[in-house]
Scaffold this active site. Structure first.
Site, short mmCIF file in Angstrom:
data_model
loop_
_atom_site.label_atom_id
_atom_site.label_comp_id
_atom_site.label_asym_id
_atom_site.label_seq_id
_atom_site.Cartn_x
_atom_site.Cartn_y
_atom_site.Cartn_z
N HIS A 38 13.06 -1.94 -1.00
CA HIS A 38 12.23 -1.47 -2.12
C HIS A 38 12.96 -0.32 -2.82
O HIS A 38 13.63 0.49 -2.16
CB HIS A 38 10.86 -1.01 -1.60
CG HIS A 38 9.88 -0.77 -2.70
ND1 HIS A 38 9.90 0.36 -3.47
CD2 HIS A 38 8.88 -1.55 -3.20
CE1 HIS A 38 8.94 0.28 -4.39
NE2 HIS A 38 8.31 -0.87 -4.24
N GLU B 27 11.77 -6.18 -9.44
CA GLU B 27 10.96 -5.02 -9.83
C GLU B 27 11.80 -4.05 -10.67
O GLU B 27 12.56 -3.23 -10.12
CB GLU B 27 10.49 -4.27 -8.57
CG GLU B 27 9.64 -5.11 -7.65
CD GLU B 27 8.74 -4.24 -6.80
OE1 GLU B 27 7.52 -4.33 -6.96
OE2 GLU B 27 9.25 -3.43 -6.00
N TRP C 40 0.81 -1.23 0.00
CA TRP C 40 0.00 0.00 0.00
C TRP C 40 0.84 1.27 0.00
O TRP C 40 0.30 2.36 -0.17
CB TRP C 40 -0.92 0.01 1.23
CG TRP C 40 -2.08 -0.92 1.15
CD1 TRP C 40 -2.40 -1.76 0.11
CD2 TRP C 40 -3.09 -1.11 2.14
NE1 TRP C 40 -3.54 -2.46 0.40
CE2 TRP C 40 -3.99 -2.08 1.65
CE3 TRP C 40 -3.33 -0.56 3.40
CZ2 TRP C 40 -5.11 -2.50 2.36
CZ3 TRP C 40 -4.44 -0.99 4.13
CH2 TRP C 40 -5.32 -1.94 3.61
#
Ligand code: PGA
Length: 224
Positions: A97, A150, A10
């Site tokens: 991330h 990613e 989120w």
């Protein structure tokens, strides 16, 4: 169908009422698909307690993850949330991330300390990498972890990598690290998820923007 991880990240989104509404809508679909897919929701830290108690109330099988972890044990580190605190509510933690690397200057040393903390507190790290160089730097001696591939261009852009390229990367990551689960992340949608999850070496997805709307997220899960 093989087991799949579907991880909702989120980021810095949602208030408590919005989180409650999301869980109410999504927990229904979870029950139909319980044996094939593991859904892991990673909200901001402050929403972990309410989501944990609602998951218990709904008898939902959704798991919780944090989006970050302190590189230190608990103590005098203003603003940090320690592994011991996270473990009260979550079983997973996203580490490294690209947004943490880019906006908060996280580098390999910091990422390795965070991985160490996650293992010490029995949290499964979901380690994000965007290229094979970052895999080389990991030098992990741990067993239970997940890698999320990613590519930078795909994050939040609406332009996902091709399933063929993501599969090639997942294969290379596995050949370097062994049988670790590898997820693909970057502009995953209900329209493109199956292209990724049907690949041999891809074990699931990490979904950012597409996870925020409960109906859209439900459609992503169904299409996987
Ligand atoms: P996105 O984000 O799905 O919005 O592209 C993915 C991620 O950052 O993990």
């Amino acid at each position: 169908m093989k087991p799949l991880f579907i991880v909702a990240n989120w980021k810095a989104n949602k208030t408590e009422p919005e989180a409650k509404e999301w869980l109410r809508k999504v927990s229904g679909i979870r029950q139909e698909t319980r044996d094939k897919r593991k859904i892991i929701v990673c909200p901001p830290f402050i929403l972990l307690p309410i989501l944990k108690s609602l998951i218990i109330n709904y008898k939902s099988l959704i798991k919780l993850g944090a989006q970050d972890i302190s590189p230190f044990e608990e103590g005098a580190y203003t603003g940090e949330v320690s592994g011991r605190q996270i473990k009260e509510f979550a079983d997973y933690v996203i580490i490294g991330h690209s947004e943490r690397r880019r906006y908060f200057g996280e580098e390999e040393n910091m990422i390795l300390k965070k991985i160490e903390q996650s293992i010490r507190h029995d949290l499964i790290p979901i380690i994000c990498i965007s290229n094979l160089e970052q895999v080389k730097n990991l030098k992990l001696k741990i067993k239970n972890y997940i890698i999320a591939y990613e590519p930078l261009f795909a994050i939040g852009s609406g332009v996902a990598d091709t399933p063929e390229n993501a599969e090639k990367m997942a294969g290379e990551i596995k050949s370097k690290l062994g049988g670790v689960p590898v997820l693909y992340g970057g502009s995953v949608s209900a329209g493109n998820i199956h292209g990724f999850t049907s690949q041999e070496h891809i074990d699931g997805v990490l979904v950012g923007g597409g996870s925020l709307d409960p109906l859209e997220f439900a459609a992503i899960v169904k299409s996987s």
